[in-house]
Structure formats: structure tokens, C-alpha cells
Design a protein around this motif. Structure first.
Motif, PDB file in Angstrom:
ATOM      1  N   HIS A 163       0.712  -1.176  -0.022  1.00  0.00           N
ATOM      2  CA  HIS A 163      -0.232   0.044  -0.087  1.00  0.00           C
ATOM      3  C   HIS A 163       0.782   1.349   0.042  1.00  0.00           C
ATOM      4  O   HIS A 163       1.779   1.412   0.865  1.00  0.00           O
ATOM      5  CB  HIS A 163      -0.865  -0.091   1.204  1.00  0.00           C
ATOM      6  N   CYS A 164       0.696   2.079  -0.941  1.00  0.00           N
ATOM      7  CA  CYS A 164       1.509   3.463  -1.099  1.00  0.00           C
ATOM      8  C   CYS A 164       1.170   4.284  -0.072  1.00  0.00           C
ATOM      9  O   CYS A 164       0.011   4.596  -0.110  1.00  0.00           O
ATOM     10  CB  CYS A 164       1.352   3.867  -2.511  1.00  0.00           C
ATOM     11  N   LEU A 165       2.268   5.011   0.531  1.00  0.00           N
ATOM     12  CA  LEU A 165       1.928   5.848   1.556  1.00  0.00           C
ATOM     13  C   LEU A 165       2.648   7.131   1.342  1.00  0.00           C
ATOM     14  O   LEU A 165       3.650   7.413   0.720  1.00  0.00           O
ATOM     15  CB  LEU A 165       2.299   5.530   2.836  1.00  0.00           C
ATOM     16  N   HIS A 166       2.006   8.226   1.475  1.00  0.00           N
ATOM     17  CA  HIS A 166       2.566   9.633   1.734  1.00  0.00           C
ATOM     18  C   HIS A 166       3.334   9.737   3.074  1.00  0.00           C
ATOM     19  O   HIS A 166       2.761   9.123   4.140  1.00  0.00           O
ATOM     20  CB  HIS A 166       1.698  10.762   1.673  1.00  0.00           C
ATOM     21  N   LEU A 167       4.502  10.424   2.999  1.00  0.00           N
ATOM     22  CA  LEU A 167       5.263  10.328   4.238  1.00  0.00           C
ATOM     23  C   LEU A 167       5.850  11.826   4.345  1.00  0.00           C
ATOM     24  O   LEU A 167       6.619  12.466   3.592  1.00  0.00           O
ATOM     25  CB  LEU A 167       6.696   9.361   4.396  1.00  0.00           C
ATOM     26  N   ASN A 168       5.591  12.435   5.656  1.00  0.00           N
ATOM     27  CA  ASN A 168       6.417  13.658   5.922  1.00  0.00           C
ATOM     28  C   ASN A 168       7.110  13.756   7.213  1.00  0.00           C
ATOM     29  O   ASN A 168       6.564  13.007   8.223  1.00  0.00           O
ATOM     30  CB  ASN A 168       5.018  14.855   6.171  1.00  0.00           C
ATOM     31  N   SER A 185       0.192   9.824  -7.344  1.00  0.00           N
ATOM     32  CA  SER A 185       1.186  10.399  -6.788  1.00  0.00           C
ATOM     33  C   SER A 185       2.463   9.531  -6.399  1.00  0.00           C
ATOM     34  O   SER A 185       2.101   8.175  -6.217  1.00  0.00           O
ATOM     35  CB  SER A 185       0.515  11.136  -5.296  1.00  0.00           C
ATOM     36  N   SER A 186       3.569  10.361  -5.907  1.00  0.00           N
ATOM     37  CA  SER A 186       4.447   9.211  -5.678  1.00  0.00           C
ATOM     38  C   SER A 186       4.579   8.642  -4.161  1.00  0.00           C
ATOM     39  O   SER A 186       3.677   9.322  -3.441  1.00  0.00           O
ATOM     40  CB  SER A 186       5.966   9.931  -5.916  1.00  0.00           C
ATOM     41  N   CYS A 187       5.240   7.421  -3.859  1.00  0.00           N
ATOM     42  CA  CYS A 187       5.253   7.137  -2.573  1.00  0.00           C
ATOM     43  C   CYS A 187       6.377   7.574  -1.746  1.00  0.00           C
ATOM     44  O   CYS A 187       7.400   7.636  -2.301  1.00  0.00           O
ATOM     45  CB  CYS A 187       5.304   5.413  -2.620  1.00  0.00           C
ATOM     46  N   GLY A 188       5.958   8.047  -0.437  1.00  0.00           N
ATOM     47  CA  GLY A 188       7.231   8.212   0.261  1.00  0.00           C
ATOM     48  C   GLY A 188       7.614   6.688   1.211  1.00  0.00           C
ATOM     49  O   GLY A 188       8.790   6.715   2.036  1.00  0.00           O
ATOM     50  N   ALA A 189       6.715   6.245   1.385  1.00  0.00           N
ATOM     51  CA  ALA A 189       6.885   4.601   2.215  1.00  0.00           C
ATOM     52  C   ALA A 189       5.747   3.770   1.505  1.00  0.00           C
ATOM     53  O   ALA A 189       4.836   4.247   0.950  1.00  0.00           O
ATOM     54  CB  ALA A 189       6.866   4.930   3.373  1.00  0.00           C
ATOM     55  N   VAL A 190       5.880   2.487   1.988  1.00  0.00           N
ATOM     56  CA  VAL A 190       4.847   1.534   1.700  1.00  0.00           C
ATOM     57  C   VAL A 190       4.585   0.805   2.895  1.00  0.00           C
ATOM     58  O   VAL A 190       5.450   0.669   3.818  1.00  0.00           O
ATOM     59  CB  VAL A 190       5.544   0.523   0.668  1.00  0.00           C
ATOM     60  N   SER A 191       3.448   0.194   2.984  1.00  0.00           N
ATOM     61  CA  SER A 191       2.903  -0.566   4.126  1.00  0.00           C
ATOM     62  C   SER A 191       2.846  -2.136   3.735  1.00  0.00           C
ATOM     63  O   SER A 191       2.469  -2.206   2.452  1.00  0.00           O
ATOM     64  CB  SER A 191       1.626  -0.112   4.864  1.00  0.00           C
ATOM     65  N   GLY A 192       3.476  -2.928   4.545  1.00  0.00           N
ATOM     66  CA  GLY A 192       3.469  -4.472   4.049  1.00  0.00           C
ATOM     67  C   GLY A 192       4.878  -4.719   3.859  1.00  0.00           C
ATOM     68  O   GLY A 192       5.981  -3.874   3.666  1.00  0.00           O
ATOM     69  N   ALA A 193       5.140  -6.112   3.902  1.00  0.00           N
ATOM     70  CA  ALA A 193       6.564  -6.661   3.896  1.00  0.00           C
ATOM     71  C   ALA A 193       6.941  -6.256   2.570  1.00  0.00           C
ATOM     72  O   ALA A 193       6.337  -6.666   1.571  1.00  0.00           O
ATOM     73  CB  ALA A 193       6.595  -8.123   4.109  1.00  0.00           C
TER      74      ALA A 193
END
Length: 489
Positions: A163-168, A185-193
Motif C-alpha cells: 500500500h503506497c503511503l505519503h510520508l512527511n 502520486s509518488s510514494c514516500g513509504a509502503v505498508s506491508g512486507a
């Protein structure tokens, strides 16, 4: 005829000086220091397995899977300490077990990751992962080579989809915040292994390349550098979640919580806020000392480091302020926001984000109405909430601490009227500490403050101009600009 001794000494001195000048000239022509040759890296991938538990893991199965598909693949199993009991790993010239904790009988380079990576790319692989399908690493390589320059990490799911996440990340506010990434939008992080692929020199650029939890630490450091993460679409590695036993999972969860706390403090993070708003705190509490030491010159140490007040400290200050307000109001003690706290209420509706205490004024004649203040006059009093009331050693005022361990505090300044002016017996020498007409307190008003409301002087903006100057609200400044000014000012 023998030359005089003084002539001989003069000649020797001149000769020494000439030799010294010659060697100095030669040294200036040489490079300042021999630079270590830049290693030539091969175009392949080194697989690094960092996320596993020494007490229950699948390292043997993982190694067999990757080496069966690619027998010459460099594979590093990296741990702080060696797994126990030692795993029966397959024999392969590219397989190494690297202990990060230095050992006195080994050279210093033995525990350095850079000494063991000789490829241009690295893949960070979680435990339980299998190289199935066998071409996934090649697909990730092509994806990274064709990605925009801002994309430094390719993430492929290891098991369920990512799952793609925004990260601040705000180091100034000690805070990491995850949010839902919008479509496109681009991902700053992802959730999941995930398996993470990046260039070796990018990994080595990070100050904490193998801190755990690995994915969170990598993404936070990447966000601070403006790196983006790209998810490999429609593909995932096979993976068996580990540990597999209930006891192993419980031990792993305990270990991960401890690792996360250490890593977040190392990275300068005190609060992590998840996509749904859930919060995880890594700073001070009632049971620990506060996050900063004694304040000198009204300028706490964190300001010199480019930070504002740690969020855990602001949380403790808010709780202390609201507790003090409830006690004073229940005791019919007349109080009001003073000094920087009044300025914070006017500007932010809260404590100033870089402040380190809270100030209230009280009527001196009302002290006798409050049991906590009466108890504090003779020493200190710990109330039912664990807050500590005491008379301050610095002057004739009261101080309420968050707890006996955590000395974040609210100061209560006793004022009394004299010739229509509010004055007090103890002054700090701060420019804003001035007498003011009692008419500002007749009547009082309420202002939002610290998540609640507090009593405040009427015409508070005019009073703030008297205390701090005409543009104090519009032009924020640190408490002691003579020592440290806000950046950009």
C-alpha cells in the motif's frame, strides 16, 4: 686556520633552514593525503537479509531459494549478534554471515557493511522470502534503471500487495506522519512486507542504513533526502511470515517495539502518526526525565539543534496547565495567562511551539484559598494526579511539575495591586516582566489554550504590546534573540 666556532654554528643553522624550506616546498607539491581508491563495483545485486529473529527464522530456506535460482548471487545475512543455534546454511562462496557488533579480534572493517558489498545494487530482503518467480530481481533492476532521478528505491511486495503511503518527516517538530497517497502520486513509504532495491552508494549514504525496523528507518532517512519510492506493479515475491509460532511472534513483537523506540530516538523522532491518526510516542513520560536539560539564557538546547519543543514535552505541558487550571478554578483562585503563555494563546491558541514552560499570574491574596498552594509553601506536595507543587527556589513564586521524575512545569506568579498597578515581589529580569494596570484584569476573558480554555486579561493584545512590543504577534522570535534568533530573521 680553524674557523671560529660561532661561524660554524651560523653555517649549520643556515644549512638546516635551507633543508627545512626544501622539504616544506616538496610537501606542498604532494597531495594532502592519499585517497583510498574508489572500489569498482560489479553491475549485479547483493542480497542483504537484515530483518529476521535469531531465535526463530527461515534463513536456511531463504538462502537455498535464492542460491538455487542464482548460484553466484552475493548474499549477506546481517545481524547484531550471530544466530543461535548456528543455522546450517548452504555452502556458497557468495554467502556470508556478517555480525555488526564489533569483535576485538577482528579488524574494524569486518563489521562494516561497505566492506562486504561489491555490487552496484543491493536488495534488502525480509526473512521468509523466496526468489519466486526467479526473474523478479531483474525486473526490479530494470525498473530502477528506467525510473526518474527522484526515485531511489524500488519496492516489491513480499507476500500481500503493498500500500503506497505519503510520508512527511519534520525533524524540527520531532514528528513522522504517514498519510494516504493520492492516485498517481509518488510514494514516500509502503505498508506491508517488501523487498527494497536501491543503489549501493545510496544505501551507504544513509547514516543508519541497517537500523531496525528496517523499512521504517530506510523510508524516514529517504524522505529527509527527497527520495521517492516506486512500487513494482503486478508482481510479488513468495513469502512465509516468520516467526511462525505464537511464542515467537510475541517475542518478535516485543523486540520490534524496543528496536523501534531506540531507532526513533536515534533519528530524532518523538512522535509517529499513522495514516488513520493512531499515534506512537517515543519521548518522555511521567516516569522519565524530560527530553532536555537545564535551560540557560532562556534558550533550551534543542533550539540550537534546529528543533522546536519535543511533542511529548508539549503534551506534558498541556496536561500540567489544564490540571493547574482545574485546581485553581475549583479553589476560586483568580489566575490569568502571563508572559509567553499569553502570547502563545493570542498567536497559536496554544503553547508557543518552541516554549519550555507555562506561566500563569495569580492574586497573592488568593493563595490561602488553594490547599495545594498552601501545602507548597512549606516544601512540596504531590497531589492525587502525581503533579508536584512547590515553592520555587529561584524566587517568590510557585512551580507545578508534571511529575517527580519529569520536571516540565507551570510557573505561578503571585501579583498584588499597588496604586492601581499589578506588581509582584519576584522578577526574573526578562523584558516582558513589567507592572501593568489592574484594569486589564477587571473583568477577565477566556482564550483557547492547551486544548482547553484559560482566563486571560481583557484587551490582551494591548497588554502584549506593552510587554513584547508592537509586532510581537506578527513577528515571532525566540525567547532570547541576543543568543539565538529564528532562522530567516
Amino acid at each position: 686556520m680553524r674557523p671560529p666556532l660561532c661561524h660554524v654554528l651560523i653555517s649549520l643553522t643556515l644549512l638546516c633552514n635551507a633543508l627545512l624550506l626544501y622539504y616544506t616546498w616538496r610537501l606542498q607539491l604532494r597531495p594532502m593525503g592519499r585517497q583510498a581508491p574508489t572500489p569498482v563495483l560489479s553491475p549485479g545485486v547483493t542480497v542483504i537479509v537484515r530483518e529476521f529473529r535469531t531465535f526463530e527464522h527461515g534463513l536456511v530456506e531463504l538462502s537455498h531459494s535464492f542460491l538455487r535460482a542464482r548460484p553466484t548471487l552475493p548474499l549477506l545475512i546481517v545481524s547484531d549478534t550471530l544466530p543461535y543455534p548456528p543455522p546450517s546454511l548452504p555452502l556458497s562462496p557468495g554467502l556470508k554471515l556478517l555480525r555488526l557488533h564489533p569483535s576485538p579480534e577482528q579488524p574494524g572493517s569486518a563489521s562494516h557493511l561497505e566492506s562486504h558489498v561489491h555490487t552496484r545494487f543491493v536488495a534488502l530482503v525480509p526473512d521468509g522470502t523466496f526468489l519466486e518467480p526467479p526473474d523478479l530481481l531483474d525486473r526490479m533492476l530494470r525498473e530502477l534503471r528506467n525510473a526518474p532521478p527522484s526515485v531511489k528505491i524500488i519496492a516489491a511486495a513480499a507476500g500481500p500487495a503493498l500500500h503506497c503511503l505519503h510520508l512527511n518527516v519534520s525533524l524540527r517538530e520531532w514528528t513522522v506522519e504517514y498519510g494516504e497517497a493520492g492516485a498517481g502520486s509518488s510514494c514516500g513509504a509502503v505498508s506491508g512486507a517488501a523487498v527494497l532495491l536501491l543503489r549501493s552508494h545510496d544505501l551507504f549514504e544513509l547514516p543508519f542504513p541497517l537500523a531496525r525496523p528496517l523499512q521504517a528507518a530506510i523510508f524516514i532517512q529517504a524522505a529527509l533526502r527527497g527520495w521517492e519510492v516506486q512500487v513494482l506493479a503486478d508482481a510479488s515475491f513468495s513469502r512465509t511470515p516468520l516467526p511462525a509460532t505464537d511464542h515467537g511472534r510475541w517475542k518478535a513483537e516485543q523486540a520490534e517495539r524496543e528496536e523501534e523506540a531506540v531507532t526513533m530516538r536515534t533519528l530524532g523522532v518523538r512522535l509517529v502518526r499513522g495514516p488513520g491518526g493512531a499515534e506512537r510516542w517515543f519521548g518522555c513520560s511521567k516516569e522519565t526525565p524530560r527530553c532536555f536539560g537545564t535551560v540557560v539564557g532562556e534558550t533550551p538546547e534543542y533550539l540550537y539543534e534546529g528543533h522546536w519543543t519535543p511533542p511529548c514535552c508539549l503534551r506534558a505541558l498541556r496536561a500540567t496547565a489544564l490540571h493547574v487550571i482545574s485546581v485553581l478554578e475549583a479553589s476560586s483562585v483568580r489566575y490569568w495567562l502571563e508572559g509567553g503563555s499569553l502570547l502563545g494563546a493570542a498567536r497559536h491558541g496554544d503553547i508557543i511551539p518552541w516554549d519550555y514552560d507555562v506561566d500563569f499570574g495569580i492574586y497573592l491574596e488568593d493563595v490561602a484559598l488553594c490547599a495545594e498552594l498552601r501545602g507548597a509553601q512549606g516544601g512540596s506536595l504531590v497531589d492525587a494526579g502525581g503533579f508536584v507543587w512547590e515553592r520555587a527556589v529561584e524566587g517568590d513564586f510557585f512551580r507545578v511539575h508534571y511529575s517527580q521524575s519529569n520536571r516540565l512545569h507551570v510557573d505561578l506568579w503571585p501579583f498584588y495591586p499597588r496604586d492601581g498597578m499589578m506588581t509582584r515581589d519576584s522578577w526574573t529580569g526578562h523584558p516582558q516582566d513589567v507592572e501593568f494596570p489592574e484594569s486589564f484584569l477587571r473583568p477577565m476573558q477566556t482564550l483557547p489554550f492547551a486544548g482547553g480554555v484559560a482566563q486571560a486579561p481583557n484587551r490582551h493584545l494591548k497588554l502584549l504590546q506593552m510587554k513584547f512590543g508592537k509586532r510581537a504577534i506578527e513577528e515571532p522570535e525566540y525567547p532570547n534573540p541576543a543568543l539565538l534568533r529564528m532562522r530567516g530573521r
